[in-house]
Design a protein around this motif. Structure first.
Motif, PDB file in Angstrom:
ATOM      1  N   ASN A 169       2.240  27.503   1.979  1.00  0.00           N
ATOM      2  CA  ASN A 169       2.362  26.096   1.587  1.00  0.00           C
ATOM      3  C   ASN A 169       1.663  25.277   2.669  1.00  0.00           C
ATOM      4  O   ASN A 169       2.169  25.120   3.775  1.00  0.00           O
ATOM      5  CB  ASN A 169       3.839  25.697   1.483  1.00  0.00           C
ATOM      6  CG  ASN A 169       4.012  24.254   1.016  1.00  0.00           C
ATOM      7  OD1 ASN A 169       3.064  23.485   1.003  1.00  0.00           O
ATOM      8  ND2 ASN A 169       5.217  23.900   0.637  1.00  0.00           N
ATOM      9  N   THR A 195       1.210  22.359   4.207  1.00  0.00           N
ATOM     10  CA  THR A 195       1.846  21.056   4.315  1.00  0.00           C
ATOM     11  C   THR A 195       0.864  20.012   4.847  1.00  0.00           C
ATOM     12  O   THR A 195       0.141  20.257   5.810  1.00  0.00           O
ATOM     13  CB  THR A 195       3.060  21.147   5.250  1.00  0.00           C
ATOM     14  OG1 THR A 195       3.899  22.212   4.796  1.00  0.00           O
ATOM     15  CG2 THR A 195       3.854  19.859   5.247  1.00  0.00           C
ATOM     16  N   PHE A 196       0.887  18.841   4.221  1.00  0.00           N
ATOM     17  CA  PHE A 196       0.107  17.655   4.609  1.00  0.00           C
ATOM     18  C   PHE A 196      -1.384  17.760   4.277  1.00  0.00           C
ATOM     19  O   PHE A 196      -2.072  16.748   4.276  1.00  0.00           O
ATOM     20  CB  PHE A 196       0.252  17.330   6.100  1.00  0.00           C
ATOM     21  CG  PHE A 196       1.669  17.162   6.557  1.00  0.00           C
ATOM     22  CD1 PHE A 196       2.611  16.558   5.737  1.00  0.00           C
ATOM     23  CD2 PHE A 196       2.062  17.614   7.794  1.00  0.00           C
ATOM     24  CE1 PHE A 196       3.924  16.411   6.149  1.00  0.00           C
ATOM     25  CE2 PHE A 196       3.381  17.467   8.215  1.00  0.00           C
ATOM     26  CZ  PHE A 196       4.313  16.860   7.386  1.00  0.00           C
ATOM     27  N   ASN A 197      -1.899  18.971   4.028  1.00  0.00           N
ATOM     28  CA  ASN A 197      -3.316  19.100   3.697  1.00  0.00           C
ATOM     29  C   ASN A 197      -3.496  20.306   2.779  1.00  0.00           C
ATOM     30  O   ASN A 197      -4.103  21.310   3.156  1.00  0.00           O
ATOM     31  CB  ASN A 197      -4.147  19.266   4.974  1.00  0.00           C
ATOM     32  CG  ASN A 197      -5.643  19.153   4.710  1.00  0.00           C
ATOM     33  OD1 ASN A 197      -6.080  19.000   3.576  1.00  0.00           O
ATOM     34  ND2 ASN A 197      -6.433  19.227   5.765  1.00  0.00           N
ATOM     35  N   PRO A 198      -2.971  20.228   1.564  1.00  0.00           N
ATOM     36  CA  PRO A 198      -3.002  21.391   0.670  1.00  0.00           C
ATOM     37  C   PRO A 198      -4.416  21.845   0.318  1.00  0.00           C
ATOM     38  O   PRO A 198      -4.636  23.021   0.052  1.00  0.00           O
ATOM     39  CB  PRO A 198      -2.245  20.910  -0.575  1.00  0.00           C
ATOM     40  CG  PRO A 198      -2.291  19.422  -0.514  1.00  0.00           C
ATOM     41  CD  PRO A 198      -2.293  19.078   0.941  1.00  0.00           C
ATOM     42  N   HIS A 209       0.640  11.097   6.092  1.00  0.00           N
ATOM     43  CA  HIS A 209       0.896  12.284   5.278  1.00  0.00           C
ATOM     44  C   HIS A 209       2.334  12.429   4.810  1.00  0.00           C
ATOM     45  O   HIS A 209       2.621  13.293   3.979  1.00  0.00           O
ATOM     46  CB  HIS A 209       0.515  13.541   6.069  1.00  0.00           C
ATOM     47  CG  HIS A 209      -0.855  13.482   6.674  1.00  0.00           C
ATOM     48  ND1 HIS A 209      -1.966  13.161   5.938  1.00  0.00           N
ATOM     49  CD2 HIS A 209      -1.293  13.685   7.943  1.00  0.00           C
ATOM     50  CE1 HIS A 209      -3.031  13.175   6.728  1.00  0.00           C
ATOM     51  NE2 HIS A 209      -2.647  13.479   7.945  1.00  0.00           N
ATOM     52  N   TYR A 210       3.220  11.608   5.352  1.00  0.00           N
ATOM     53  CA  TYR A 210       4.627  11.763   4.999  1.00  0.00           C
ATOM     54  C   TYR A 210       5.304  10.398   5.038  1.00  0.00           C
ATOM     55  O   TYR A 210       5.026   9.597   5.930  1.00  0.00           O
ATOM     56  CB  TYR A 210       5.318  12.718   5.982  1.00  0.00           C
ATOM     57  CG  TYR A 210       6.704  13.142   5.548  1.00  0.00           C
ATOM     58  CD1 TYR A 210       6.878  14.117   4.568  1.00  0.00           C
ATOM     59  CD2 TYR A 210       7.837  12.547   6.105  1.00  0.00           C
ATOM     60  CE1 TYR A 210       8.145  14.506   4.165  1.00  0.00           C
ATOM     61  CE2 TYR A 210       9.105  12.929   5.702  1.00  0.00           C
ATOM     62  CZ  TYR A 210       9.245  13.907   4.733  1.00  0.00           C
ATOM     63  OH  TYR A 210      10.492  14.282   4.330  1.00  0.00           O
TER      64      TYR A 210
END
Length: 378
Positions: free
Chosen positions: A174, A176-179, A334-335
């Protein structure tokens, strides 16, 4: 109060009316746009790769087909005539990688022996080299795994157990933040905010360099407010305007974004004021502030992890306003972080502010005492 308003108006006029500062503003916006355009493809792709297939089997042709469809790679045609020819092209920089499929590949696979494919990677540009290697390794490993599955089934293993025998553990990743795993996500915010950082440092130093001498505190404060508002306005343009061009939109509330941006800009202005107070020569003070500004991108941890720095460099990095701000925008872009989740960064800002104000007041006090002593002696 009048002095403050005069300084404020003077700074706005200087920022948007004087030719050299207008040119500086256009350079800021132009450089930012160019950077976004440079990375518009999001990932490194079409690295030139040559394949020498000495096996010419169904397996080798499958490898060749998959290599030709990888977005990171571009197969060079016609292929080099020999390994020596491919090596020469690699040395001259015409190729990012050379893949050599040996003549015994398919026979080794059929007999259950360990088979190998040679990949020579040009790592002079580590970004291109690592991407080419990753694509080649993934394709060869995937096809090799498929061949192993076929072999295990032929040896009589039950169909439902084949995958568990060949690959008992797999990774469920996964990102996260940059798939999409692209470079825009972490490079563009860093570069644009770095440009803004240097621009604000230059703008904050401008009042000290125009022959105003020791201006009244109210005038200096008004000028600082002018610089701060210009930087805040440009920061909003970057976060909520320009970055949309590369599909980057802050995930946190505008309040969180604005607070961190506002504190960062205030610290930049304090940094310049501290340099001007500590260094008597205005030009030297500007050069010192700009030097720290130019080093800030490297010191921030965007290009290299800060925990890999020598201790004294890591200590210097902590006093540059861009360092905690880089960590903050990596969070709120990103979040959807709340203000409470950024308390640690706010504490870092506070310690920087205390340090800058303390050094500035100390320098002003020492310089004033020295001046009074000279006047008394005269």
């Amino acid at each position: 109060m009048r002095e403050m308003w005069n300084g404020f108006g003077d700074q706005l006029r200087r920022s948007f009316a004087e030719r050299r500062y207008v040119i500086l503003l256009f350079l800021l916006l132009g450089a930012s746009w160019i950077c976004m355009d440079v990375y518009r493809d999001l990932v490194v792709k079409d690295a030139p790769v040559a394949v020498l297939d000495f096996d010419n089997s169904s397996i080798s042709r499958i490898i060749l087909t998959h290599l030709s469809t990888a977005r990171e790679l571009r197969l060079v045609t016609p292929a080099p005539n020999s390994v020596e020819d491919a090596q020469d092209k690699l040395i001259r920089g015409e190729l990012a990688a050379v893949v050599v499929i040996p003549s015994n590949l398919s026979s080794d696979l059929k007999k259950g022996r360990r088979a190998s494919v040679l990949a020579a990677i040009d790592m002079s540009n580590i970004l291109v080299g690592r991407n080419a290697y990753k694509a080649i390794r993934t394709i060869v490993a995937t096809i090799g795994g498929g061949a192993q599955l076929t072999l295990v089934r032929k040896l009589g293993e039950r169909k439902e157990r084949v995958s568990a025998v060949v690959a008992p553990i797999v990774i469920d990743a996964n990102f996260t933040f940059n798939p999409a795993r692209n470079y825009v996500i972490y490079l563009i915010p860093g570069l644009l905010m770095f440009f803004l950082h240097v621009y604000v440092l230059i703008l904050a130093a401008s009042p000290y360099l125009v022959g105003e001498g020791r201006a009244a505190f109210g005038r200096r404060f008004g000028q600082a407010i002018g610089v701060w508002l210009v930087g805040l306005f440009l920061g909003w343009i970057f976060f909520y305007g320009l970055m949309r061009y590369v599909s980057i939109i802050p995930m946190a509330s505008i309040g969180v974004v604005t607070l961190h941006l506002a504190i960062f800009l205030a610290l930049d202005i304090l940094l310049v004021a501290t340099a001007m107070a500590l260094i008597p020569n205005r030009l030297s003070a500007l050069q010192a502030a700009i030097l720290l500004g130019m080093l800030s991108l490297m010191f921030s941890g965007i290009t290299w992890p800060t925990d890999m720095f020598p201790r004294w460099i890591a200590a210097v990095a902590t006093v540059i306003p861009f360092t905690p701000f880089a960590k903050s925008f990596q969070m709120f872009l990103h979040y959807p972080v709340t203000l409470g989740e950024t308390v640690g960064l706010l504490q870092g800002y506070a310690w920087q502010a205390i340090g800058f104000i303390g050094l500035t007041l100390g320098a002003v006090f020492v310089r004033g005492a020295w001046r009074r002593r000279k006047e008394a002696a005269a």
